[in-house]
Design a protein around this motif. Structure first.
Motif, PDB file in Angstrom:
ATOM      1  N   ALA A   1       0.771  -0.557   0.050  1.00 58.88           N
ATOM      2  CA  ALA A   1       0.147   0.055   0.159  1.00 58.88           C
ATOM      3  C   ALA A   1       0.380   1.266   0.054  1.00 58.88           C
ATOM      4  O   ALA A   1       0.676   2.347  -0.456  1.00 58.88           O
ATOM      5  CB  ALA A   1      -1.431   0.249   1.556  1.00 58.88           C
ATOM      6  N   MET A   2       1.900   1.279   0.508  1.00 54.79           N
ATOM      7  CA  MET A   2       3.003   2.387   0.361  1.00 54.79           C
ATOM      8  C   MET A   2       4.009   2.421  -1.446  1.00 54.79           C
ATOM      9  O   MET A   2       5.272   3.401  -0.921  1.00 54.79           O
ATOM     10  CB  MET A   2       3.430   1.636   1.605  1.00 54.79           C
ATOM     11  CG  MET A   2       3.159   2.281   3.110  1.00 54.79           C
ATOM     12  SD  MET A   2       3.086   4.066   2.769  1.00 54.79           S
ATOM     13  CE  MET A   2       2.837   3.774   5.786  1.00 54.79           C
ATOM     14  N   GLY A   3       3.955   1.824  -1.749  1.00 52.57           N
ATOM     15  CA  GLY A   3       4.745   1.405  -3.029  1.00 52.57           C
ATOM     16  C   GLY A   3       4.239   2.673  -4.190  1.00 52.57           C
ATOM     17  O   GLY A   3       5.765   3.320  -4.244  1.00 52.57           O
ATOM     18  N   ALA A   4       3.746   3.654  -4.080  1.00 51.82           N
ATOM     19  CA  ALA A   4       3.473   5.197  -4.669  1.00 51.82           C
ATOM     20  C   ALA A   4       4.084   5.926  -3.643  1.00 51.82           C
ATOM     21  O   ALA A   4       4.905   7.192  -4.337  1.00 51.82           O
ATOM     22  CB  ALA A   4       1.636   5.305  -4.615  1.00 51.82           C
ATOM     23  N   LEU A   5       4.358   5.542  -2.353  1.00 47.36           N
ATOM     24  CA  LEU A   5       5.084   6.817  -1.263  1.00 47.36           C
ATOM     25  C   LEU A   5       6.441   6.491  -1.808  1.00 47.36           C
ATOM     26  O   LEU A   5       7.090   7.225  -1.987  1.00 47.36           O
ATOM     27  CB  LEU A   5       4.273   6.668  -0.011  1.00 47.36           C
ATOM     28  CG  LEU A   5       5.021   7.328   1.290  1.00 47.36           C
ATOM     29  CD1 LEU A   5       5.380   8.680   0.692  1.00 47.36           C
ATOM     30  CD2 LEU A   5       4.596   6.833   2.132  1.00 47.36           C
ATOM     31  N   ARG A   6       6.675   5.231  -1.502  1.00 46.54           N
ATOM     32  CA  ARG A   6       8.191   4.673  -1.695  1.00 46.54           C
ATOM     33  C   ARG A   6       9.054   5.088  -3.270  1.00 46.54           C
ATOM     34  O   ARG A   6       9.861   6.284  -3.180  1.00 46.54           O
ATOM     35  CB  ARG A   6       8.424   3.485  -1.780  1.00 46.54           C
ATOM     36  CG  ARG A   6       7.888   2.585  -0.458  1.00 46.54           C
ATOM     37  CD  ARG A   6       8.548   1.018  -0.248  1.00 46.54           C
ATOM     38  NE  ARG A   6       8.119   0.751  -0.849  1.00 46.54           N
ATOM     39  CZ  ARG A   6       6.927  -0.010  -1.216  1.00 46.54           C
ATOM     40  NH1 ARG A   6       6.069  -0.242  -0.133  1.00 46.54           N
ATOM     41  NH2 ARG A   6       6.552  -0.830  -2.514  1.00 46.54           N
TER      42      ARG A   6
END
Length: 268
Positions: A90-95
């Motif tokens: 779920a944090m892919g876009a943030l990373r």
């Protein structure tokens, strides 16, 4: 990051936050759309605040997100904010966004730390600055405070170590006052106890560190040169997740033309 439990209720804890912000009960009540009488009753335990009221008071008191969850639990409610691991899908876009941001700063050093100064991402500019640091300090999990202040880390290279060290320790003290973290307290006690390297701040006859008129610089020796940086810290606006709330993007920007020119020459 572990939160240290306090033997107190939500009322006394809210009062401690209000006093820390130097805010009267009347001022807080006006901001929160309540009454000073109701705030007094909450703080003394005579009234149980609603979940909405806890969140509203925490917002106006600028309570960190992790501590807002603690206030809710003390008041008998479930935590409101999630805590998602940074490697969660779920944090892919943030990373991806952080990687692009760090890459955009290169060749200037930039890195991302969590609430205990663990480095979760860094660009090539930062990697270059760490050349020569012993492997045991570079082994995961990397810690920015440990890397900077350890006598085998960057500390011996920093020309204005006493001033830079004092600034970093003061930064940690301010954070400890806001977040009841055992890990952060242990880290502070560790790095504050590091001895200063021999010859710190020109005691060995080296020229004193140059000054910068607009900010305290980090003046550091690297590959036979003296580089000067000013530090910038950025956080996320209105985070809804504990992990995101505690991330900080730290950048080291050139404090003089010579430093900028040298760093740019490394990638030509």
């Amino acid at each position: 990051m572990t939160t240290v439990a306090l033997d107190t209720g939500v009322g006394p804890l809210l009062r401690s936050w209000r006093e820390r912000r130097r805010m009267s009960q009347l001022e807080l009540s006006l901001r929160a759309g309540s009454s000073a009488r109701h705030i007094s009753f909450i703080e003394t335990g005579r009234a149980r605040p609603s979940e909405e009221m806890v969140l509203r008071l925490a917002e106006h008191l600028e309570v960190p997100v992790r501590e807002r969850n603690a206030l809710l639990v003390m008041a008998g409610y479930a935590p409101h904010y999630t805590e998602t691991a940074l490697d969660d899908p779920a944090m892919g876009a943030l990373r991806d966004g952080l990687d692009r941001l760090l890459g955009g700063y290169d060749p200037y050093p930039a890195f991302v730390v969590d609430g205990t100064y663990t480095v979760v991402a860094a660009n090539q500019g930062m990697t270059r600055l760490l050349d020569g640091v012993p492997d045991h300090l570079l082994a995961p999990p990397l810690n920015a405070m440990r890397l900077t202040l350890h006598p085998e880390g960057l500390a011996p290279r920093i020309r204005n170590l006493r001033a830079w060290r004092a600034d970093l320790l003061a930064q940690m003290e301010r954070q400890i006052a806001l977040v009841r973290s055992a890990e952060l307290r242990e880290l502070y006690e560790e790095v504050a106890g590091y001895p200063l390297p021999p010859g710190a701040d020109g005691a060995d006859g080296r020229p004193s560190a140059p000054s910068v008129p607009f900010a305290l610089p980090l003046v550091i020796e690297h590959d036979g040169r003296v580089l000067s940086f000013v530090a910038s810290i950025a956080t996320f606006n209105t985070p809804m997740d504990v992990t995101v709330a505690e991330l900080a993007v730290e950048t080291l920007l050139p404090a003089d033309p010579e430093t900028g020119a040298y760093l740019r020459s490394l990638v030509l």
